[in-house]
Design a protein around this motif. Structure first.
Motif, PDB file in Angstrom:
ATOM      1  N   ALA A   1      21.857  37.503 -37.053  1.00  0.00           N
ATOM      2  CA  ALA A   1      23.033  37.668 -36.212  1.00  0.00           C
ATOM      3  C   ALA A   1      22.999  36.646 -35.095  1.00  0.00           C
ATOM      4  CB  ALA A   1      23.048  39.089 -35.631  1.00  0.00           C
ATOM      5  N   GLU A   2      24.172  36.278 -34.628  1.00  0.00           N
ATOM      6  CA  GLU A   2      24.265  35.300 -33.559  1.00  0.00           C
ATOM      7  C   GLU A   2      24.575  36.006 -32.256  1.00  0.00           C
ATOM      8  OE1 GLU A   2      27.161  32.472 -34.659  1.00  0.00           O
ATOM      9  OE2 GLU A   2      26.036  31.685 -36.359  1.00  0.00           O
ATOM     10  N   GLY A   3      24.201  35.377 -31.157  1.00  0.00           N
ATOM     11  CA  GLY A   3      24.591  35.887 -29.857  1.00  0.00           C
ATOM     12  C   GLY A   3      23.579  36.747 -29.151  1.00  0.00           C
ATOM     13  N   LEU A   4      22.403  37.013 -29.724  1.00  0.00           N
ATOM     14  CA  LEU A   4      21.405  37.802 -29.029  1.00  0.00           C
ATOM     15  C   LEU A   4      20.745  36.967 -27.943  1.00  0.00           C
ATOM     16  CD1 LEU A   4      21.762  39.557 -31.614  1.00  0.00           C
ATOM     17  CD2 LEU A   4      19.363  40.153 -31.383  1.00  0.00           C
ATOM     18  N   THR A   5      20.694  37.537 -26.763  1.00  0.00           N
ATOM     19  CA  THR A   5      20.066  36.844 -25.638  1.00  0.00           C
ATOM     20  C   THR A   5      19.057  37.772 -24.981  1.00  0.00           C
ATOM     21  OG1 THR A   5      22.074  35.554 -25.209  1.00  0.00           O
ATOM     22  CG2 THR A   5      20.437  35.679 -23.450  1.00  0.00           C
ATOM     23  N   LEU A   6      17.829  37.321 -24.904  1.00  0.00           N
ATOM     24  CA  LEU A   6      16.754  38.067 -24.247  1.00  0.00           C
ATOM     25  C   LEU A   6      16.497  37.379 -22.916  1.00  0.00           C
ATOM     26  CD1 LEU A   6      14.367  40.070 -24.126  1.00  0.00           C
ATOM     27  CD2 LEU A   6      13.044  38.440 -25.471  1.00  0.00           C
ATOM     28  N   THR A   7      16.749  38.092 -21.842  1.00  0.00           N
ATOM     29  CA  THR A   7      16.645  37.468 -20.527  1.00  0.00           C
ATOM     30  C   THR A   7      15.977  38.404 -19.538  1.00  0.00           C
ATOM     31  OG1 THR A   7      17.903  36.301 -18.806  1.00  0.00           O
ATOM     32  CG2 THR A   7      18.888  38.309 -19.713  1.00  0.00           C
ATOM     33  N   HIS A   8      15.600  37.844 -18.386  1.00  0.00           N
ATOM     34  CA  HIS A   8      14.983  38.636 -17.324  1.00  0.00           C
ATOM     35  C   HIS A   8      15.542  38.178 -15.986  1.00  0.00           C
ATOM     36  CE1 HIS A   8      12.084  40.030 -14.344  1.00  0.00           C
ATOM     37  NE2 HIS A   8      11.641  40.894 -15.253  1.00  0.00           N
ATOM     38  N   THR A   9      16.045  39.152 -15.212  1.00  0.00           N
ATOM     39  CA  THR A   9      16.510  38.875 -13.857  1.00  0.00           C
ATOM     40  C   THR A   9      15.948  39.943 -12.935  1.00  0.00           C
ATOM     41  OG1 THR A   9      18.519  40.222 -14.061  1.00  0.00           O
ATOM     42  CG2 THR A   9      18.670  37.901 -14.764  1.00  0.00           C
ATOM     43  N   ASP A  10      15.870  39.625 -11.649  1.00  0.00           N
ATOM     44  CA  ASP A  10      15.379  40.608 -10.683  1.00  0.00           C
ATOM     45  C   ASP A  10      16.297  41.825 -10.619  1.00  0.00           C
ATOM     46  OD1 ASP A  10      13.238  38.993 -10.069  1.00  0.00           O
ATOM     47  OD2 ASP A  10      14.201  38.069  -8.330  1.00  0.00           O
TER      48      ASP A  10
ATOM     49  N   ASP B   1      18.504  43.106 -13.029  1.00  0.00           N
ATOM     50  CA  ASP B   1      18.581  43.954 -14.211  1.00  0.00           C
ATOM     51  C   ASP B   1      17.260  44.119 -14.941  1.00  0.00           C
ATOM     52  OD1 ASP B   1      21.358  44.301 -13.876  1.00  0.00           O
ATOM     53  OD2 ASP B   1      21.753  42.402 -14.887  1.00  0.00           O
ATOM     54  N   GLY B   2      16.273  43.316 -14.605  1.00  0.00           N
ATOM     55  CA  GLY B   2      15.023  43.356 -15.340  1.00  0.00           C
ATOM     56  C   GLY B   2      15.171  42.638 -16.670  1.00  0.00           C
ATOM     57  N   MET B   3      14.411  43.070 -17.664  1.00  0.00           N
ATOM     58  CA  MET B   3      14.463  42.442 -18.980  1.00  0.00           C
ATOM     59  C   MET B   3      15.532  43.123 -19.823  1.00  0.00           C
ATOM     60  SD  MET B   3      11.294  41.718 -21.600  1.00  0.00           S
ATOM     61  CE  MET B   3      10.297  41.227 -20.186  1.00  0.00           C
ATOM     62  N   THR B   4      16.474  42.337 -20.338  1.00  0.00           N
ATOM     63  CA  THR B   4      17.585  42.887 -21.108  1.00  0.00           C
ATOM     64  C   THR B   4      17.819  42.071 -22.376  1.00  0.00           C
ATOM     65  OG1 THR B   4      19.226  41.546 -19.923  1.00  0.00           O
ATOM     66  CG2 THR B   4      18.720  43.731 -19.020  1.00  0.00           C
ATOM     67  N   VAL B   5      18.480  42.731 -23.329  1.00  0.00           N
ATOM     68  CA  VAL B   5      18.900  42.065 -24.562  1.00  0.00           C
ATOM     69  C   VAL B   5      20.383  42.360 -24.757  1.00  0.00           C
ATOM     70  CG1 VAL B   5      18.646  41.929 -27.073  1.00  0.00           C
ATOM     71  CG2 VAL B   5      16.627  42.244 -25.629  1.00  0.00           C
ATOM     72  N   THR B   6      21.185  41.319 -24.854  1.00  0.00           N
ATOM     73  CA  THR B   6      22.622  41.462 -25.059  1.00  0.00           C
ATOM     74  C   THR B   6      23.022  40.828 -26.391  1.00  0.00           C
ATOM     75  OG1 THR B   6      23.029  39.395 -23.849  1.00  0.00           O
ATOM     76  CG2 THR B   6      23.112  41.438 -22.588  1.00  0.00           C
TER      77      THR B   6
ATOM     78  N   HIS C   1      21.526  50.985 -22.472  1.00  0.00           N
ATOM     79  CA  HIS C   1      22.265  51.268 -21.248  1.00  0.00           C
ATOM     80  C   HIS C   1      23.724  51.474 -21.636  1.00  0.00           C
ATOM     81  CE1 HIS C   1      23.767  51.144 -17.174  1.00  0.00           C
ATOM     82  NE2 HIS C   1      22.565  50.921 -16.686  1.00  0.00           N
ATOM     83  N   ARG C   2      24.151  52.721 -21.646  1.00  0.00           N
ATOM     84  CA  ARG C   2      25.486  53.034 -22.161  1.00  0.00           C
ATOM     85  C   ARG C   2      26.590  52.389 -21.314  1.00  0.00           C
ATOM     86  NH1 ARG C   2      26.538  59.225 -23.324  1.00  0.00           N
ATOM     87  NH2 ARG C   2      24.719  58.752 -24.630  1.00  0.00           N
ATOM     88  N   LYS C   3      26.429  52.366 -19.998  1.00  0.00           N
ATOM     89  CA  LYS C   3      27.476  51.831 -19.135  1.00  0.00           C
ATOM     90  C   LYS C   3      27.573  50.321 -19.238  1.00  0.00           C
ATOM     91  CE  LYS C   3      28.983  51.630 -14.307  1.00  0.00           C
ATOM     92  NZ  LYS C   3      28.675  52.055 -12.917  1.00  0.00           N
ATOM     93  N   ASN C   4      26.429  49.638 -19.182  1.00  0.00           N
ATOM     94  CA  ASN C   4      26.437  48.176 -19.193  1.00  0.00           C
ATOM     95  C   ASN C   4      26.400  47.574 -20.592  1.00  0.00           C
ATOM     96  OD1 ASN C   4      26.489  48.187 -16.387  1.00  0.00           O
ATOM     97  ND2 ASN C   4      24.273  47.967 -16.178  1.00  0.00           N
ATOM     98  N   ARG C   5      26.197  48.434 -21.616  1.00  0.00           N
ATOM     99  CA  ARG C   5      26.247  47.988 -23.002  1.00  0.00           C
ATOM    100  C   ARG C   5      25.193  46.939 -23.332  1.00  0.00           C
ATOM    101  NH1 ARG C   5      28.690  51.649 -25.644  1.00  0.00           N
ATOM    102  NH2 ARG C   5      29.181  50.168 -27.306  1.00  0.00           N
ATOM    103  N   TYR C   6      23.953  47.187 -22.891  1.00  0.00           N
ATOM    104  CA  TYR C   6      22.867  46.301 -23.292  1.00  0.00           C
ATOM    105  C   TYR C   6      21.575  47.102 -23.371  1.00  0.00           C
ATOM    106  CZ  TYR C   6      21.906  45.920 -18.190  1.00  0.00           C
ATOM    107  OH  TYR C   6      21.643  46.183 -16.868  1.00  0.00           O
ATOM    108  N   TRP C   7      20.557  46.489 -24.008  1.00  0.00           N
ATOM    109  CA  TRP C   7      19.235  47.094 -24.076  1.00  0.00           C
ATOM    110  C   TRP C   7      18.408  46.612 -22.893  1.00  0.00           C
ATOM    111  CZ3 TRP C   7      17.849  50.662 -27.775  1.00  0.00           C
ATOM    112  CH2 TRP C   7      18.700  50.798 -28.862  1.00  0.00           C
TER     113      TRP C   7
END
Length: 265
Positions: free
Chosen positions: A183-192, A194-199, A219-225
C-alpha cells in the motif's frame, strides 16, 4: 430422502454464519439430552437477531405449534458436507435459538448517549424513568439500566454494524495489489506533540496486525495509529526501524520521518 443429523446441521450453520457475517465470532452449540435436536447460536454485538434468524430458520426441520402442542414439520431441506460428500436431506432440528449479547464497550457508549440526552446525569437513578429521546430514537419508559440497554441495542449496535458492513464492502471492492507493491501512503513519524504515529493505513491492508504487535493503538479522533507513552520523548530510531521493517515485510510501503532536534541555546 436422507435425514441430516443435528451435529452436521450445526457444523453447516457455523460455516454459513462465518461467511454471511465476516468479522463476527459465533459460538454454535448442539443441545444435549432431551434438547439434543436443538441448536443454539451465540454472538456479541454485530448483526440484529432478525438478520441471523433469516439464515437459521431455513435450517430447522420442525417447529413447535403451540395451538396443537406438538412439533410440525417445516418441509425444509438442507445441504451439508459429511466426510467430504455433499448430502441433502431433512434436518433433524426442532429449533435454533439465537442469543445476541451486548459488549461492555457498546454499553459504555450507550451510557454516554443516554447521559447526554438526560442532562448529563448518570443512569443510576432509582425507580422507573419516563420515556425519552436519544439520538432521534424513542426510548421506552423503563428502569435506567434497561433504557441504556435499549440505546445500545437500537442505536449503538446498528450504527457499528452498518459501519462494519461498509468497511467490508469497500475492502471487497478495492482491487488486489500486486505482490511486493504494498500500500502507498504509510508514514511512520515522531513528533514531540503526537509522539510516534503511523498514518495512511487502510482497512484490510495488514498494517493493523503489525502495529498491534508493536503495541500501537488506534486514535479514533485523529484517525492514526500511535505508540502510547511516546509523546514528549526522544524518538526511538531503533524501534521505528523495527516497525518499518515489519510493515515492509507485510508488503506495505513505508516512509519514516524524524524531525531534526531543536538546537539548545
Amino acid at each position: 430422502m436422507d435425514c441430516i443429523e443435528t451435529k452436521h446441521v450445526a457444523a453447516e450453520l457455523r460455516s454459513r454464519l462465518k461467511d454471511a457475517f465476516p468479522g463476527v465470532k459465533f459460538s454454535v452449540r448442539k443441545g444435549t439430552g432431551t434438547a439434543s435436536a436443538w441448536i443454539s447460536a451465540y454472538w456479541t454485538d454485530g448483526p440484529w437477531t432478525a438478520d441471523v434468524e433469516a439464515l437459521t430458520c431455513p435450517m430447522q426441520g420442525a417447529q413447535f405449534d403451540g395451538m396443537e402442542d406438538r412439533y410440525e414439520s417445516t418441509g425444509n431441506t438442507v445441504t451439508v458436507t459429511v466426510k467430504g460428500r455433499k448430502v441433502t436431506g431433512t434436518p433433524l432440528v426442532d429449533g435454533i435459538n439465537n442469543h445476541r449479547d451486548v459488549s461492555e464497550d457498546a454499553l459504555k457508549a450507550a451510557t454516554a448517549l443516554w447521559s447526554e440526552a438526560n442532562g448529563g446525569t448518570a443512569p443510576d437513578t432509582g425507580g422507573m424513568l419516563g420515556a425519552c429521546v436519544v439520538d432521534g430514537h424513542a426510548i421506552r419508559e423503563n428502569w435506567a439500566a434497561q433504557q441504556v440497554y435499549q440505546v445500545a441495542s437500537d442505536i449503538v449496535l446498528p450504527q457499528r454494524w452498518a459501519a462494519a458492513k461498509e468497511q467490508t464492502t469497500a475492502q471487497a471492492a478495492r482491487p488486489a495489489s500486486t505482490p511486493g507493491e504494498g500500500a502507498e501512503g504509510l508514514t511512520l513519524t515522531h513528533t514531540d506533540e503526537d509522539g510516534m504515529t503511523v498514518t495512511g493505513t487502510r482497512p484490510g491492508d495488514g498494517a493493523a496486525d503489525v502495529l498491534k504487535r508493536h503495541g500501537f493503538k488506534w486514535h479514533r479522533k485523529n484517525r492514526y495509529w500511535y505508540a502510547p507513552g511516546s509523546r514528549d520523548q526522544q524518538a526511538d530510531t531503533e524501534f521505528m526501524a523495527a516497525v518499518a521493517a515489519d510493515l515492509r515485510a507485510a508488503d506495505l510501503s513505508v516512509t519514516t520521518a524524524v524531525p531534526e532536534p531543536t538546537p539548545t541555546a
